[in-house]
Design an enzyme around this catalytic site. Structure first.
Site, PDB file in Angstrom:
ATOM      1  N   PHE A 147      -3.894 -67.755 -12.678  1.00 12.67           N
ATOM      2  CA  PHE A 147      -4.427 -68.248 -13.948  1.00 12.67           C
ATOM      3  C   PHE A 147      -5.450 -69.353 -13.670  1.00 12.67           C
ATOM      4  O   PHE A 147      -5.255 -70.201 -12.797  1.00 12.67           O
ATOM      5  CB  PHE A 147      -3.306 -68.815 -14.817  1.00 12.67           C
ATOM      6  CG  PHE A 147      -2.434 -67.775 -15.472  1.00 12.67           C
ATOM      7  CD1 PHE A 147      -2.766 -66.439 -15.446  1.00 12.67           C
ATOM      8  CD2 PHE A 147      -1.279 -68.157 -16.134  1.00 12.67           C
ATOM      9  CE1 PHE A 147      -1.966 -65.482 -16.061  1.00 12.67           C
ATOM     10  CE2 PHE A 147      -0.469 -67.213 -16.761  1.00 12.67           C
ATOM     11  CZ  PHE A 147      -0.811 -65.875 -16.724  1.00 12.67           C
ATOM     12  N   HIS A 193       7.140 -61.048  -9.593  1.00 10.28           N
ATOM     13  CA  HIS A 193       6.021 -61.943  -9.313  1.00 10.28           C
ATOM     14  C   HIS A 193       6.553 -63.341  -9.016  1.00 10.28           C
ATOM     15  O   HIS A 193       7.076 -64.016  -9.896  1.00 10.28           O
ATOM     16  CB  HIS A 193       5.076 -61.960 -10.523  1.00 10.28           C
ATOM     17  CG  HIS A 193       3.770 -62.629 -10.254  1.00 10.28           C
ATOM     18  ND1 HIS A 193       3.502 -63.335  -9.096  1.00 10.28           N
ATOM     19  CD2 HIS A 193       2.639 -62.729 -11.016  1.00 10.28           C
ATOM     20  CE1 HIS A 193       2.273 -63.810  -9.163  1.00 10.28           C
ATOM     21  NE2 HIS A 193       1.735 -63.454 -10.305  1.00 10.28           N
ATOM     22  N   GLU A 235      -8.408 -55.213 -10.580  1.00  8.91           N
ATOM     23  CA  GLU A 235      -8.271 -55.296  -9.127  1.00  8.91           C
ATOM     24  C   GLU A 235      -8.678 -53.984  -8.459  1.00  8.91           C
ATOM     25  O   GLU A 235      -9.355 -53.996  -7.421  1.00  8.91           O
ATOM     26  CB  GLU A 235      -6.839 -55.656  -8.738  1.00  8.91           C
ATOM     27  CG  GLU A 235      -6.672 -55.862  -7.236  1.00  8.91           C
ATOM     28  CD  GLU A 235      -5.323 -56.407  -6.832  1.00  8.91           C
ATOM     29  OE1 GLU A 235      -5.177 -56.830  -5.658  1.00  8.91           O
ATOM     30  OE2 GLU A 235      -4.392 -56.424  -7.679  1.00  8.91           O
ATOM     31  N   LYS A 257       5.186 -56.369  -5.494  1.00 13.76           N
ATOM     32  CA  LYS A 257       5.730 -56.984  -6.716  1.00 13.76           C
ATOM     33  C   LYS A 257       6.537 -55.975  -7.537  1.00 13.76           C
ATOM     34  O   LYS A 257       7.326 -56.375  -8.386  1.00 13.76           O
ATOM     35  CB  LYS A 257       4.598 -57.552  -7.575  1.00 13.76           C
ATOM     36  CG  LYS A 257       3.965 -58.826  -7.042  1.00 13.76           C
ATOM     37  CD  LYS A 257       2.940 -59.381  -8.021  1.00 13.76           C
ATOM     38  CE  LYS A 257       2.289 -60.653  -7.515  1.00 13.76           C
ATOM     39  NZ  LYS A 257       1.341 -60.405  -6.410  1.00 13.76           N
ATOM     40  N   CYS A 293      -0.934 -68.634  -9.138  1.00 19.12           N
ATOM     41  CA  CYS A 293      -0.328 -67.577  -8.323  1.00 19.12           C
ATOM     42  C   CYS A 293      -1.056 -67.358  -7.004  1.00 19.12           C
ATOM     43  O   CYS A 293      -0.635 -66.533  -6.190  1.00 19.12           O
ATOM     44  CB  CYS A 293      -0.264 -66.283  -9.127  1.00 19.12           C
ATOM     45  SG  CYS A 293       0.632 -66.505 -10.677  1.00 19.12           S
ATOM     46  N   HIS A 302      -2.590 -57.683  -5.403  1.00 23.35           N
ATOM     47  CA  HIS A 302      -1.928 -58.614  -6.323  1.00 23.35           C
ATOM     48  C   HIS A 302      -1.025 -57.820  -7.258  1.00 23.35           C
ATOM     49  O   HIS A 302       0.116 -58.202  -7.486  1.00 23.35           O
ATOM     50  CB  HIS A 302      -2.986 -59.404  -7.098  1.00 23.35           C
ATOM     51  CG  HIS A 302      -2.441 -60.513  -7.924  1.00 23.35           C
ATOM     52  ND1 HIS A 302      -1.684 -61.536  -7.386  1.00 23.35           N
ATOM     53  CD2 HIS A 302      -2.530 -60.773  -9.254  1.00 23.35           C
ATOM     54  CE1 HIS A 302      -1.336 -62.373  -8.347  1.00 23.35           C
ATOM     55  NE2 HIS A 302      -1.835 -61.940  -9.488  1.00 23.35           N
TER      56      HIS A 302
END
Length: 417
Positions: free
Chosen positions: A403, A342, A316, A337, A165, A305
C-alpha cells in the site's frame, strides 16, 4: 569500486504452514492451506472470520517467559525464526567481528496487538493513565531488530524498513547493498508480522480487501482464479542470514545461493490500488534485473506477489508479460500466498525463503485453490496451479508490492564459485 558478492548462509521460518523451515517447505510442496477459523478473538460480528494463523507457537527454550510477556507477538516471532537461522548458518559469534555484523528487519505494522490492547484497557477505565512501561517498546516497529541485535551482540547497522507489504524485501535489499559495498560482513535480515487481531481484520474488511469466504477458509486464497474475492490475512516471520562471500568461505559455511539483485520502484498512482497497467511492478522487475546484470531469459521462476485480489493479480501479470515477453511462457509462476495467506510486512521474507528452497530442490511450489480459469489471464502462462512442478531452477525473482505504491523485487541465483 568492486562490489562484494553476497550469499545466503542461514534460514529460519515461522509460518502458518509450520514452525520451522523444514515444516514450511513440507507444507508448500504438499499444497497445504494454513487458513482456518480465527482463534484469537470472537469474530461473530466480523465479515471475515478466518485467517492463516501460526499454530502451536511456543517460544519456550528460546525466550524467557518474563521477557516474552514484555514483547509483542511480532517480536517473539522474529526472535524465534532468527534463532533457527543462526543455528542453521553455523555462525560462531565468538569468531566474527560483531562491529561488522548487523540486523536489518522489516515489519509493515509492528505491535498493533499491543497498541490495541493498551488502548482498550485505558478506555475501560476512568481516564487515569495506567499504561504499561513496556507499551511503547512493545509497539514500535523497529523493536524486533533492536532485540535481535541485543540478543546476539551485533553492533553493525541496525534498523527496520517499513514499506507496507514490501517491508521485508526492502530489508533484504538494504542488507544486500550494505554488504556488497563492504560495510558489513554478516546481516540478519527478514521480517515479521502478527496482525491477526480486531483492528486488522476490521480495517481490511472496511476496505473490502479480505476474502469473506467463511464457509470454506482453506480455499479462500485463490490467486488468479476467476472467483477470487480478496486476500487472506496471515502472520509469521522469516529470517535470512546474508553474508559476504569471502567471509562465508573462510569459515566453511554452507551456502544456499547468491543474492544478486534488488529493485525498487513506486506506482505513484493510488494509496491502495495497484497501477492498472502494472507500471510500478514492471519497473521494479526491470530495475532488479539491471541490478543483477541479468537478462529476463535467465529467470526460471517468479514467486509473484499474487495476493488473490481482483485488481492486483491482473496488474502483476500484465507487468510480467511486459518485462519477460515470449520468455514469460517458459517461466514458472506461483503464488505461495495461496497457502500461507498474506503475511503483510513479513511476506517478502517467507516468500524469499520459498524461492530459495525451490532452487535448492528444483521444485516449484504450487498456486493452490485454482478452480475456474479467468479469461483476464493468458492461458499459455504457467501459474503452477494446484500441484508442484519439477524443473531446473538456476535463478528466481520474488515480488512484493505494498500500500502506498511501494514495490520491491529481489533476485537469487544458484551459487557458482
Amino acid at each position: 569500486m568492486e562490489l562484494k558478492r553476497v550469499v545466503v548462509t542461514g534460514l529460519g521460518a515461522l509460518t502458518p504452514l509450520g514452525n520451522s523451515v523444514e515444516e514450511y517447505w513440507k507444507g508448500l510442496t504438499n499444497g497445504m492451506s494454513g487458513a482456518g477459523p480465527i482463534t484469537r478473538f470472537d469474530t461473530s460480528k466480523f465479515k471475515t472470520q478466518f485467517a492463516c494463523e501460526v499454530k502451536n507457537f511456543d517460544p519456550t527454550g528460546i525466550l524467557d517467559k518474563k521477557d516474552a510477556r514484555r514483547m509483542d507477538l511480532f517480536t517473539q516471532y522474529a526472535l524465534v525464526s532468527t534463532q533457527e537461522a543462526i543455528n542453521d548458518s553455523g555462525l560462531n559469534l565468538e569468531n566474527i567481528d560483531l562491529d561488522r555484523s548487523g540486523v536489518i528487519w522489516g515489519s509493515g505494522i509492528g505491535g498493533l496487538t499491543s497498541f490495541f490492547n493498551e488502548v482498550v484497557e485505558y478506555a475501560k477505565g476512568d481516564g487515569t493513565p495506567r499504561f504499561s512501561p513496556f507499551f511503547i517498546p512493545m509497539m514500535i516497529a523497529d523493536i524486533a531488530s533492536g532485540y535481535i541485535s541485543i540478543r546476539y551482540g551485533f553492533r553493525g547497522p541496525n534498523y527496520t524498513t517499513v514499506s507496507a507489504c514490501a517491508s521485508a524485501n526492502n530489508a533484504l535489499v538494504d542488507a544486500f547493498n550494505i554488504i556488497r559495498l563492504g560495510k558489513a560482513d554478516v546481516i540478519i535480515s527478514g521480517g515479521s508480522e502478527a496482525c491477526v487481531n480486531e483492528p486488522a481484520i476490521g480495517g481490511f474488511n472496511s476496505m473490502k480487501a479480505l476474502s469473506e469466504r467463511n464457509d470454506d477458509p482453506k480455499t479462500a486464497s485463490r490467486p488468479f482464479d476467476k472467483e477470487r474475492d480478496g486476500f487472506v490475512l496471515g502472520e509469521g516471520s522469516g529470517a535470512i542470514i546474508l553474508e559476504e562471500l569471502d567471509h562465508a568461505l573462510a569459515r566453511g559455511a554452507k551456502i544456499y545461493c547468491e543474492m544478486v539483485g534488488g529493485g525498487l520502484s513506486a506506482d505513484s498512482y493510488h494509496i491502495t490500488a495497484p497501477h492498472p497497467e502494472g507500471l510500478g511492478a514492471k519497473n521494479v522487475m526491470i530495475n532488479a534485473l539491471k541490478d543483477a546484470n541479468m537478462k529476463p531469459e535467465e529467470i526460471d521462476y517468479i514467486n509473484v506477489h499474487g495476493t488473490s485480489t481482483p485488481l492486483g493479480d491482473i496488474s502483476e501479470v500484465k507487468a510480467v508479460q511486459s518485462v519477460f515477453g515470449e520468455h514469460a511462457y517458459k517461466l514458472n509462476i506461483s503464488s505461495t500466498k495461496s497457502m500461507t495467506g498474506h503475511l503483510l510486512g513479513a511476506a517478502g521474507a517467507v516468500e524469499a525463503i520459498a524461492s530459495i528452497l525451490a532452487m535448492q530442490h528444483n521444485l516449484v511450489p504450487p498456486t493452490i485453490n485454482h478452480f475456474t480459469d479467468d479469461e483476464s489471464f493468458d492461458s499459455k502462462l504457467n501459474f503452477t496451479f494446484n500441484t508442484p512442478q519439477k524443473r531446473e531452477i538456476n535463478a528466481v525473482l520474488s515480488n512484493t508490492f505494498g500500500f502506498g505504491g511501494h514495490n520491491v523485487s529481489v533476485i537469487f541465483k544458484r551459487y557458482i564459485p
